[in-house]
Design an enzyme around this catalytic site. Structure first.
Site, PDB file in Angstrom:
ATOM      1  N   GLU A 236      40.613  43.989  40.063  1.00 52.04           N
ATOM      2  CA  GLU A 236      40.345  45.086  39.153  1.00 52.04           C
ATOM      3  C   GLU A 236      38.828  45.409  39.104  1.00 52.04           C
ATOM      4  OE1 GLU A 236      41.229  43.717  34.971  1.00 52.04           O
ATOM      5  OE2 GLU A 236      43.159  42.812  35.662  1.00 52.04           O
TER       6      GLU A 236
ATOM      7  N   GLU B 204      43.573  36.382  34.264  1.00 44.80           N
ATOM      8  CA  GLU B 204      42.156  35.814  33.894  1.00 44.80           C
ATOM      9  C   GLU B 204      42.090  34.698  33.013  1.00 44.80           C
ATOM     10  OE1 GLU B 204      40.266  39.295  32.103  1.00 44.80           O
ATOM     11  OE2 GLU B 204      39.594  40.186  34.158  1.00 44.80           O
TER      12      GLU B 204
HETATM   13  C1  GAL Z   1      40.319  42.846  32.411  1.00 48.72           C
HETATM   14  C2  GAL Z   1      41.608  42.484  32.180  1.00 48.72           C
HETATM   15  C3  GAL Z   1      42.568  43.726  31.878  1.00 48.72           C
HETATM   16  C4  GAL Z   1      41.906  44.791  31.018  1.00 48.72           C
HETATM   17  C5  GAL Z   1      40.436  44.935  31.776  1.00 48.72           C
HETATM   18  C6  GAL Z   1      39.725  46.004  30.940  1.00 48.72           C
HETATM   19  O1  GAL Z   1      39.458  41.671  31.667  1.00 48.72           O
HETATM   20  O2  GAL Z   1      42.345  41.620  32.985  1.00 48.72           O
HETATM   21  O3  GAL Z   1      43.807  43.460  31.496  1.00 48.72           O
HETATM   22  O4  GAL Z   1      41.817  44.132  29.817  1.00 48.72           O
HETATM   23  O5  GAL Z   1      39.571  43.875  31.439  1.00 48.72           O
HETATM   24  O6  GAL Z   1      38.332  46.158  31.416  1.00 48.72           O
END
Ligand code: GAL
Length: 638
Positions: A315, A144
Site C-alpha cells: 500500500e 496488518e
Molecule cells: C492501512 C490499511 C488499509 C487502509 C490504509 C489507510 O493501514 O491496511 O486497509 O486502512 O491503511 O491509509
C-alpha cells in the site's frame, strides 16, 4: 528483476457494471497487479455457512481478463458481526480488562482457538476455490498484524495459552521462579495455573513476567499466521505474503516472515511523519508534504530482510490520508519519488492504496488514484509516469551492502518493559543509527540475530541489543571486520536479569559500573563534538578510549574488531562514529546534503531528493522531489 506496479481494489464497494472499466483503466495506467478480498468476509459469507463467491469469481475473471494479476486477501482482519454470536469471547481484551468492540476492524484475539479455526476454515475455502485459478498469482494473509495495537490481548484465551507456553518453556515452576527472580516481593508460584497475565498489578509487574508475555504474544501471531499458511500451502503454488505496517514492533516480523514467501509493507510517508516519528518542528516543516527522507527506506531495508530478499510495497500513499492528526497532500513528484525509491531498495511491486476513494465510512477522506466520482486524482498521472520510467529503467540487481544494523524485536520488548529512562526507545536508537549511515551516503542492510553469521560486511552496528547470549557475539564478529555495540548491548540475560560482566565488554576487559538516564534537556558532551543523551553506560577497564566525554570517562572504547559505545548518540556523535568505523574498515563515504539520499545497487545508483528545492551534488543538479538514476556498467541479470 523488472519491478511492477499494483493497486488495492474493493470490487464489493462498487457496482459490478464498473469493474470492467476499472480493470481496463488500471491496465492503461501501467498497473499489473491488483489486490482484492481482504475485508470482504461479510459478502463472502453473509450468514454462517452460506458461502457466496459468485461475485468474487466474477471480479477475478474481470480483472484477469483485462490482463491483471490478482493478489487474493484472506478476509480475517474483519470478522463479520455474526462471528461474535458464535464466539462471544473472541474479542481482544485491553490492559484494563475491557473487551474491544465490533464496529471497525482487527477485533479478534490471536489466542482464541475458535476464531483461529474460523480463520483456517475461510482460508481453506478460498484456497480450494482460487488456489489454482490462473489469475490469482499471490495471496495476502490477513491485513496488518498488530496495527491498532492488536498484538497484545489480556483475554481468558490468552491466559490459558500463556500458561501452556510457560510450561513448555520452563518445564518446572521452580525453574520459572528462579529464572524470574520471584523471591523478590514473595512472588513465588507453586503451580503454572497460579500465574496471571501481567496487567492490573498494583505497581509494576516483574519485567521477566512482562517480557515472557511479550514473547508469548508475538508467538501467537506467528502461530496464527502459520495456521493460514498451512491451510493454503497445499492448495496453491502462488507465493504467500503479508502486509506489515510501519513502526509496529509488537511481534517478531522475522519469525512471521519465515513462513511466508514475500514480505510486503504499507508505506504512508506523510502520515508517518506526523503520526509516528520523533523529529523537531523544523524537520517536520521541511518535509511536511514529502515525508521523512529515511523512514520509508528504513522499512524497505528492514522488510527486505524479513522477506529474505523478496519484498513489495503493498500500500503506497497516493494523496492525503485520513488518519494522521493533519493530512497535507504530497508535493508534485512525491508519489513517483516514493515508488522509484522503493524500487531502488529492491521492491518487486509497488502497489497503491487505493484505486478509487470511497465516498462512505471511515476512510472517505482518504485519497485514491481516482476521486469518488471517478475522475483522476493527482496521483494517477504520476503512477502512469512511474510505469513509463520503470519500463525505461531496465532490470535492477540488488547487492549486499557494506554495512549492516542488527534489528531485534526482542530488544524492543525488553526496553519497552523497563526503559529506565523515558527517552530510551529501541526504534528511536536504531533509526538514529540508520539515519547516520544514510547521511554518509551508505546503503544499509538489516540483519536479525538469528541470521548471523552473515559473510562479508565491513562493519555492523548493534546498538541496544539486549541479550548477547550463547555465541551471538562470536557470530557477530565472524560477520564483519568491526562490530559496534552499545549503548545497553548485552545488558540482560534472556530472562531479564542483569548480565555482569556484559559479554561484549568482557572481550574488551571493560565493565559497566553504573548506568544513568537523562531527561531530554540534558546531554553529556563529547570531546571534539557531539553528545550522548537519554542513556549513559559508565564504562571502566583497559580497552583504549577512542572517544571521551568531557569529564574524561569513555564514550567509545575499543580494540581490534569490537567497539563499545557508552551512550545514546546525538546526530553529530553518530556521524563521528560512522566516519571512524568507515575509516577503520576502508569504506568510502558519500556525505549527503539535507534531504538527499543515495542508494547503490549492482546496476544503478539512485539519488533521491526529498527536498522541495533542487540540490546540487557532485556537480549535478537533482530536481526537487525527484530521483536521479544512473545506470552502471551492468552485469547481466540472471
Ligand atoms: C492501512 C490499511 C488499509 C487502509 C490504509 C489507510 O493501514 O491496511 O486497509 O486502512 O491503511 O491509509
Amino acid at each position: 528483476m523488472k519491478p511492477k506496479l499494483g493497486v488495492c481494489y474493493y470490487p464489493e464497494h462498487w457496482p459490478e457494471a464498473m469493474w470492467a472499466d476499472d480493470a481496463a483503466r488500471m491496465v492503461e495506467t501501467g498497473i499489473s497487479w491488483v489486490r482484492i478480498g481482504e475485508f470482504a468476509w461479510s459478502r463472502m459469507e453473509p450468514v454462517p455457512g452460506d458461502l457466496r463467491f459468485d461475485w468474487l469469481d466474477h471480479a477475478v475473471d474481470t480483472l484477469g481478463a483485462a490482463g491483471l494479476k490478482v493478489v487474493m486477501g484472506t478476509p480475517t482482519a474483519t470478522p463479520p458481526r455474526w462471528m461474535l454470536e458464535k464466539h462471544p469471547d473472541m474479542l481482544a481484551v485491553d490492559a484494563n480488562g475491557n473487551a474491544r468492540k465490533f464496529g471497525s476492524r482487527r477485533h479478534y484475539c490471536f489466542s482464541h482457538p475458535g476464531y483461529l479455526q474460523e480463520s483456517v476454515r475461510i482460508a481453506r475455502i478460498m484456497g480450494e476455490r482460487y488456489g489454482r485459478n490462473p489469475h490469482v498469482a499471490a495471496w495476502q494473509i490477513d491485513n496488518e498484524y498488530g496495527c491498532h495495537d492488536t498484538t497484545i490481548s489480556y483475554s481468558t484465551a490468552a491466559l490459558t495459552a500463556f500458561r501452556g507456553w510457560l510450561k513448555d518453556r520452563y518445564g518446572s515452576i521452580d525453574a520459572l521462579n528462579e529464572a524470574w527472580g520471584n523471591i523478590f516481593w514473595a512472588m513465588e508460584y507453586g503451580d503454572f495455573d497460579q500465574i496471571d497475565l501481567p496487567n492490573r498489578t498494583v505497581t509494576e509487574p516483574n519485567p521477566a513476567h512482562v517480557l515472557a508475555f511479550r514473547r508469548f504474544s508475538s508467538d501467537q501471531v506467528v502461530a496464527y499466521n502459520k495456521a493460514q499458511v498451512d491451510a493454503l500451502r497445499t492448495l496453491t503454488d502462488a507465493p504467500l505474503l503479508h502486509n506489515y505496517m510501519g513502526r509496529v514492533l509488537d511481534f517478531d516480523h522475522f519469525k512471521v516472515g519465515e513462513d511466508l514467501d514475500i514480505a510486503t509493507w504499507d508505506s504512508y510517508p506523510i502520515g508517518f511523519l506526523s503520526d509516528r516519528l520523533e523529529a523537531d518542528e523544523d524537520h517536520k516543516t521541511a518535509f511536511l508534504q514529502q515525508g521523512d527522507p529515511d523512514m520509508q527506506a528504513f522499512h524497505h531495508d528492514l522488510y527486505r530482510a524479513v522477506g529474505r530478499g523478496r519484498w513489495w510495497v503493498m500500500e503506497q500513499q497516493p494523496g492525503p490520508v485520513n488518519w494522521a492528526p493533519y493530512n497535507p497532500a504530497p508535493l508534485p513528484g512525491m508519489v513517483q519519488l516514493w515508488s522509484l525509491e522503493a524500487v531502488a531498495h529492491g521492491a518487486e511491486v509497488v502497489s497503491y492504496f487505493r484505486w478509487r476513494q470511497a465516498p462512505f465510512a471511515q476512510e472517505q477522506m482518504h485519497a485514491g488514484l481516482l476521486t469518488p466520482n471517478n475522475s483522476p486524482a493527482p496521483a494517477l498521472t504520476e503512477v502512469k509516469q512511474t510505469a513509463d520510467e520503470l519500463s525505461k529503467l531496465g532490470g535492477i540487481v540488488q547487492v549486499q551492502a557494506q554495512v549492516a544494523i542488527v534489528f531485534d524485536y526482542d530488544s524492543d520488548w525488553a526496553w519497552a518493559t523497563q526503559p529506565q529512562g523515558a527517552g530510551f526507545d529501541y526504534f528511536r536508537l536504531i533509526f538514529s543509527a540508520y539515519r547516520a549511515l544514510r547521511c554518509a551516503g551508505l546503503s544499509v542492510d538489516f540483519i536479525s540475530p538469528v541470521s548471523l553469521p552473515c559473510n562479508g560486511y565491513k562493519f555492523i552496528l548493534a546498538p541496544g541489543l539486549a541479550t548477547l547470549g550463547g555465541d551471538l557475539e562470536r557470530r557477530l564478529r565472524d560477520s564483519c571486520e568491526l562490530v559496534v555495540l552499545g549503548p545497553r548491548s548485552g545488558a540482560i540475560t534472556s530472562d531479564f536479569q542483569i548480565q555482569n560482566p556484559r559479554p561484549g565488554l568482557r572481550g574488551l576487559n571493560c565493565n559497566v559500573d553504573l548506568v544513568e538516564t537523562l531527561p531530554p534537556n540534558i546531554q553529556r558532551e563529547v570531546e571534539g563534538g557531539g553528545a550522548a543523551r537519554h542513556w549513559i553506560d559508565r564504562v571502566s577497564g583497559s580497552a583504549p578510549n577512542l572517544l571521551r566525554f568531557r569529564d574524561g570517562t569513555p564514550t567509545l572504547s575499543g580494540d581490534d574488531g569490537l567497539w563499545y559505545l557508552a551512550g545514546f548518540p546525538d546526530d553529530t556523535l553518530w556521524d563521528r562514529i560512522v566516519e571512524m568505523a568507515a575509516r577503520e574498515t576502508d569504506v568510502a563515504l558519500h556525505p549527503m546534503p539535507m534531504g538527499l539520499r543515495r542508494r547503490e545497487t549492482a546496476t544503478h545508483v539512485f539519488l533521491i531528493n526529498y527536498n522541495a528545492q533542487p540540490v546540487v551534488w557532485n556537480g549535478d543538479v537533482i530536481d526537487s522531489c525527484s530521483v536521479a538514476v544512473t545506470q552502471k556498467d551492468a552485469p547481466e541479470e540472471e
